[in-house]
Design a protein around this motif. Structure first.
Motif, PDB file in Angstrom:
ATOM      1  N   ASP A 335      -1.674  -3.675   0.516  1.00 38.49           N
ATOM      2  CA  ASP A 335      -1.956  -3.797  -0.915  1.00 38.49           C
ATOM      3  C   ASP A 335      -3.159  -2.924  -1.284  1.00 38.49           C
ATOM      4  O   ASP A 335      -3.668  -2.171  -0.448  1.00 38.49           O
ATOM      5  N   GLU A 336      -3.649  -3.067  -2.515  1.00 35.78           N
ATOM      6  CA  GLU A 336      -4.721  -2.178  -2.957  1.00 35.78           C
ATOM      7  C   GLU A 336      -6.024  -2.361  -2.180  1.00 35.78           C
ATOM      8  O   GLU A 336      -6.845  -1.457  -2.109  1.00 35.78           O
ATOM      9  N   GLN A 337      -6.194  -3.536  -1.589  1.00 40.46           N
ATOM     10  CA  GLN A 337      -7.389  -3.763  -0.752  1.00 40.46           C
ATOM     11  C   GLN A 337      -7.129  -3.361   0.700  1.00 40.46           C
ATOM     12  O   GLN A 337      -7.911  -3.668   1.593  1.00 40.46           O
ATOM     13  N   GLU A 338      -6.016  -2.733   0.921  1.00 44.51           N
ATOM     14  CA  GLU A 338      -5.580  -2.322   2.265  1.00 44.51           C
ATOM     15  C   GLU A 338      -5.391  -3.514   3.192  1.00 44.51           C
ATOM     16  O   GLU A 338      -5.626  -3.447   4.390  1.00 44.51           O
ATOM     17  N   LYS A 339      -4.964  -4.620   2.601  1.00 47.85           N
ATOM     18  CA  LYS A 339      -4.600  -5.808   3.377  1.00 47.85           C
ATOM     19  C   LYS A 339      -3.103  -5.748   3.633  1.00 47.85           C
ATOM     20  O   LYS A 339      -2.324  -5.410   2.743  1.00 47.85           O
ATOM     21  N   ARG A 340      -2.715  -6.048   4.869  1.00 48.65           N
ATOM     22  CA  ARG A 340      -1.298  -5.946   5.244  1.00 48.65           C
ATOM     23  C   ARG A 340      -0.430  -6.879   4.385  1.00 48.65           C
ATOM     24  O   ARG A 340      -0.765  -8.047   4.178  1.00 48.65           O
ATOM     25  N   ILE A 341       0.664  -6.347   3.889  1.00 45.23           N
ATOM     26  CA  ILE A 341       1.629  -7.150   3.132  1.00 45.23           C
ATOM     27  C   ILE A 341       2.650  -7.686   4.122  1.00 45.23           C
ATOM     28  O   ILE A 341       3.284  -6.908   4.847  1.00 45.23           O
ATOM     29  N   GLU A 342       2.769  -9.007   4.187  1.00 47.50           N
ATOM     30  CA  GLU A 342       3.699  -9.592   5.165  1.00 47.50           C
ATOM     31  C   GLU A 342       5.109  -9.716   4.595  1.00 47.50           C
ATOM     32  O   GLU A 342       6.082  -9.748   5.336  1.00 47.50           O
ATOM     33  N   GLU A 343       5.207  -9.775   3.254  1.00 51.79           N
ATOM     34  CA  GLU A 343       6.512 -10.041   2.642  1.00 51.79           C
ATOM     35  C   GLU A 343       7.519  -8.925   2.926  1.00 51.79           C
ATOM     36  O   GLU A 343       7.186  -7.750   2.857  1.00 51.79           O
ATOM     37  N   SER A 344       8.732  -9.355   3.222  1.00 47.83           N
ATOM     38  CA  SER A 344       9.852  -8.414   3.297  1.00 47.83           C
ATOM     39  C   SER A 344      10.862  -8.918   2.280  1.00 47.83           C
ATOM     40  O   SER A 344      11.918  -9.439   2.618  1.00 47.83           O
ATOM     41  N   ASP A 345      10.488  -8.793   1.014  1.00 49.74           N
ATOM     42  CA  ASP A 345      11.282  -9.407  -0.047  1.00 49.74           C
ATOM     43  C   ASP A 345      11.941  -8.376  -0.952  1.00 49.74           C
ATOM     44  O   ASP A 345      12.553  -8.717  -1.952  1.00 49.74           O
ATOM     45  N   GLY A 346      11.768  -7.117  -0.614  1.00 49.27           N
ATOM     46  CA  GLY A 346      12.387  -6.083  -1.445  1.00 49.27           C
ATOM     47  C   GLY A 346      11.712  -5.918  -2.797  1.00 49.27           C
ATOM     48  O   GLY A 346      12.231  -5.219  -3.669  1.00 49.27           O
ATOM     49  N   GLU A 347      10.558  -6.571  -2.968  1.00 49.33           N
ATOM     50  CA  GLU A 347       9.903  -6.530  -4.287  1.00 49.33           C
ATOM     51  C   GLU A 347       8.430  -6.174  -4.240  1.00 49.33           C
ATOM     52  O   GLU A 347       7.912  -5.522  -5.125  1.00 49.33           O
TER      53      GLU A 347
END
Ligand code: MLC
Ligand code: AMP
Length: 500
Positions: A335-347
């Motif tokens: 994300d913008e804070q360079e925190k890993r996005i865990e979601e694999s939701d296509g969105e």
């Protein structure tokens, strides 16, 4: 690490390179024995060079020149043979090659002609001796630079991306794993040989796997059809090329490029159709699949990272995605804070960051730019994407509006703006990309003419940029304005330009 070209000496009579689109005997064919002999001869001559520039015409000489440099362990800088004087001066002062490799008789621009020159042979210079893997050959360390490829950034002139031998080996082996690419494949393409797609995937790929490259010299749908009919098993192209194939497939019979039916049948005969360097629009995917029953496989990569993801040819059809990470590559969304996005939701949209042995080592002579490109070991691609539930990535945009992808070439807006400002009749300039059905994006220049003197013509400005930078960087559209829209900080509001 084992040698970069384990197949080079194994089957001397096997065709390695074929150049031309005649579909017949007028093509130049070079077998592995001849290729290895020519490259070895040149490698001995350039062994003491610090770095070589390669005049990268679409010819067998470019393949021999680059192979020779890799055998000699001398870093090579491929140069666009249509490069303008300004860009050439930059690349030469930045990369300081000690020698230029070119085909005998090639006319070089002054700045290159001033360097010591090594003519590239297409034959061994010790005829009669059998070329075998030299017993005493020591392969340079895998982290040594192999190629320095220039790529545009958001601002400033292009940067030299230093690619180690390891990255090349890893990316080519990862693609072999994903696509079942072997020495039995005959790869057809018409890509330029001074970028990753045409040179690393398109030339070094077949040579590493022991297969054949059939380069058409220049792209045409008729040439593609003839080469596939003549035994091509794989086709590589940028989306603009597939768009042009789809246009022919959609056509109503025999045009200058040959009939739609003939092209459809030739494409159907190929084992693999691969598109990359930019997004292939869904409409073109669908037109090609409807006419041929074949799905185009998309893979995603970047000069700095080589290949990152690919759709698997044997998996489910996923037009609009660039597939899943290659086996050696770690990919994350942040994300913008360079925190890993865990979601694999296509969105959930995030930036793609990449880690692995496929990465470049540095921007040549630019430690600050290199450091800025990484977040704790992860390379920031600047590409924005979502991840589906089954791990497929879909690219939805780019972080910067100042990078344009036109015909599969990456072009920095700032580079063109600076160039235009050098024209005496230009007072202010801004450059944006607009959607284009053929090129993906088209370069648009917004120009405020100088107060005194005549307004420059659009053609003149295009020619000015083409002559100083490169023809593919020329604006395709020029729009004149009385003033550029600027915010309170004086920054040009590009979104306003594009949507205004
Ligand atoms: C026109 N021309 C001019 C001109 N106007 N020349 C000089 N001055 C002017 N004002 C000439 C050109 O030189 C050329 O000549 C002709 O017009 C058309 O040039 P073009 O605009 O370049 O051709 P175009 O038809 O638009 O080319 C389409 C294309 C090309 C698809 C063939 O864009 C292409 O080869 N793209 C591949 C880019 C690529 O390989 N990217 C990979 C980057 S690596 P002539 O003689 O040809 O008529 C990467 C990583 C990854 O991205 O993932 O792969
Ligand atoms: P370059 O810097 O010229 O190597 O271009 C790399 C960029 O090309 C990437 O950052 C992406 O934006 C784009 N790219 C490459 N392959 C694809 C693809 N299959 N789909 C969408 N974009 C792509």
């Amino acid at each position: 690490m084992p040698t970069l070209f384990p197949q080079l000496y194994k089957a001397p009579a096997r065709p390695a390179l074929r150049f031309g689109d005649s579909g017949g005997e007028a093509d130049e064919v070079i077998d592995y024995g001849r290729l290895a002999g020519a490259a070895r001869s040149l490698a001995l001559r350039i062994a003491d060079a610090r770095r070589v520039a390669v005049w990268a015409t679409p010819s067998p000489h470019t393949c021999v020149g680059v192979l020779a440099a890799l055998l000699a362990g001398v870093p090579a800088v491929p140069v666009n043979p249509r490069i303008g004087d300004g860009e050439l001066a930059h690349i030469l002062s930045d990369s300081t090659p000690s020698t230029v490799l070119a085909a005998p008789g090639d006319d070089l621009p002054e700045a290159l002609a001033a360097l010591p020159r090594a003519d590239v042979p297409l034959e061994s210079e010790e005829p009669g001796t059998e070329v075998r893997h030299p017993a005493d050959a020591t392969e340079p360390d895998e982290n040594r630079p192999a190629l320095i490829v220039y790529t545009s950034g958001t601002t400033g002139p292009p940067k030299g991306v230093v690619l180690p031998r390891r990255a090349i080996a890893v990316t080519l082996d990862d693609l072999a794993d994903a696509w079942g690419w072997t020495g039995d494949d005959v790869l057809v393409h018409a890509l330029p040989l001074f970028h990753v797609h045409g040179l690393i995937l398109g030339v070094l790929g077949p040579l590493r796997h022991g297969g054949t490259l059939h380069h058409l010299g220049r792209f045409s749908p008729g040439g593609v059809a003839a080469a596939l009919e003549a035994g091509g098993t794989m086709l590589f192209g940028v989306p603009t090329m597939y768009h042009r194939l789809a246009e022919v497939l959609d056509g109503d019979g025999a045009g200058r490029e040959g009939s739609a039916a003939r092209l459809a049948s030739a494409l159907r005969g190929a084992r693999l159709l691969v598109s990359g360097s930019a997004a292939l629009p869904r409409h073109d995917h669908e037109r090609i699949e409807a006419a041929t029953g074949r799905r185009v496989v998309e893979r995603y990569g970047m000069t700095e990272t080589l290949m990152i993801t690919s759709v698997r040819p044997d998996g489910a059809s996923r037009p609009g995605t660039v597939g899943t990470p290659l086996r050696s590559v770690d990919v994350r969304l942040v994300d913008e804070q360079e925190k890993r996005i865990e979601e694999s939701d296509g969105e959930t949209v995030g930036e793609i960051q990449v880690r692995g042995p496929n990465l470049f080592t540095e921007y040549l002579g630019r430690p600050d730019a290199t450091a800025d490109a990484f977040a704790g070991g992860w390379f920031r691609t600047g590409d924005m994407a979502v991840r589906d539930a089954d791990g497929h990535y879909r690219i939805v945009g780019r972080k910067s509006t100042d990078l344009i992808k036109s015909g599969g070439y990456k072009i920095g807006a700032g580079e063109i703006e600076n160039c235009l400002l050098g024209h005496p009749a230009v007072a202010e300039a801004a450059v944006t990309g607009e959607p284009d059905p053929d090129l993906g994006e088209r370069i648009v220049a917004w120009v405020v003419p100088a107060a005194d003197g005549p307004r420059p013509g659009a053609e003149e400005l295009a020619g000015y940029v083409a002559g100083r930078l490169a023809p593919h960087k020329r604006p395709r559209t020029v729009r004149f304005l009385a003033a550029l829209p600027r915010n309170d900080m004086g920054k040009v509001m590009k979104r306003e330009l594009s949507h205004g």
